[in-house]
Design an enzyme around this catalytic site. Structure first.
Site, PDB file in Angstrom:
ATOM      1  CG  ASP A 197      -2.177   0.865   0.993  1.00 37.80           C
ATOM      2  OD1 ASP A 197      -2.601   1.002  -0.166  1.00 37.80           O
ATOM      3  OD2 ASP A 197      -2.717   1.395   1.979  1.00 37.80           O
ATOM      4  CB  SER A 219      -7.108   1.860  -0.520  1.00 39.23           C
ATOM      5  OG  SER A 219      -5.755   2.253  -0.535  1.00 39.23           O
ATOM      6  CD  GLN A 269      -4.527   0.811  -3.475  1.00 41.36           C
ATOM      7  OE1 GLN A 269      -4.085   1.853  -3.903  1.00 41.36           O
ATOM      8  NE2 GLN A 269      -4.169   0.312  -2.292  1.00 41.36           N
TER       9      GLN A 269
END
Length: 275
Positions: A197, A219, A269
């Site tokens: 991330d 996200s 993502q």
């Protein structure tokens, strides 16, 4: 008392307390800010992994439903979906004050033989001597350098100071923990997931302006596939790209490679970017 070392604090935050059968409580820290999505992902990995024996994580699919909040305990309830001969599946629901924050499905497997191939690792300069991500951030924003970051990033493709053309939505960084992790395979898997991330969504900002001018990044969902069980004890190359963004929702893909050229994991993502 919080450990002074940022990696030690993170490891402590991944040491979950089992409050009752298959339900875990996670620390969320005391800083007055939204929780980092990678922390929620890593805590979900640990919660699921605590209910599995003799298998390693090979995939995680997560949806962020609400922003995680610091200073509010996070409860992670694990549902045992399947325990087959080769695979085991778990669903993790994370709640804060009865609000669902994250829902994740994790799959675990046992080592086995089968077909194997991969594309070559992209070329990249050695991490030694490359600029540190936090140094670049501080110099660009005119702020003090952050020293509370548990993973170190060295940037292969730094943004030029006087940019004229749009930059490609592509970036290579080297990444590693800022210290030595305990000898726990589940913790190493969680740290890999945590690190996916970092920088991933901001690669989608490169064609649109300085990445530090992003006012809001969040996200929406996140998927990771770990191709092999591996220790996170050295630099890994993280290659990220964003082929499309529509209505502020950017799709990004990434891959991590060891120094030996083997592909460790892949990640996808979708996130929200606002300038």
């Amino acid at each position: 008392m919080q450990p002074p070392d940022p990696l030690a604090r993170l490891v402590r935050g991944l040491d979950l307390e089992e409050s009752r059968a298959d339900v875990f409580r996670a620390r969320t820290g005391a800083r007055p800010e939204r929780l980092f999505g990678g922390l929620l992902l890593a805590q979900a990995v640990v919660a699921a992994g605590r209910t599995v024996h003799g298998r390693h994580l090979h995939s995680l699919h997560a949806s962020f439903l609400r922003p995680g909040r610091s200073r509010v305990p996070l409860e992670l309830a694990v549902e045992r979906l399947r325990d087959g001969r080769s695979f085991g599946a778990r669903r993790v629901t994370g709640t804060q004050s009865n609000d669902v924050t994250i829902v994740a499905t994790a799959s675990f497997t046992t080592p086995s033989q089968g077909i194997s191939h991969q594309d070559p690792m992209p070329e990249a300069p050695d991490p030694d001597g490359l600029p540190d991500w936090e140094d670049l951030r501080a110099a660009t924003l005119g702020t003090e350098r952050r020293t509370d970051v548990a993973v170190e990033l060295r940037v292969c493709d730094a943004d030029p100071k006087d940019r004229v053309d749009r930059l490609p939505a592509y970036r290579r960084v080297w990444i590693r923990p800022r210290g030595e992790l305990p000898d726990d395979p589940l913790l190493h898997a969680a740290m890999f997931v945590f690190s996916t991330d970092r920088t991933l969504l901001r690669v989608a900002a490169r064609p649109h302006g300085p990445i530090w001018s992003v006012r809001h990044a969040a996200s929406l969902d996140h998927a990771v596939w770990l191709h092999e069980a591996r220790s996170f004890d050295d630099w890994v190359l993280y290659v990220c790209e964003s082929p499309v963004a529509v209505a502020g929702r950017a799709l990004a893909f990434g891959a991590m490679y060891g120094r030996d050229g083997r592909r460790i994991l892949s990640v996808a993502q979708e996130g929200l970017l606002r300038f």
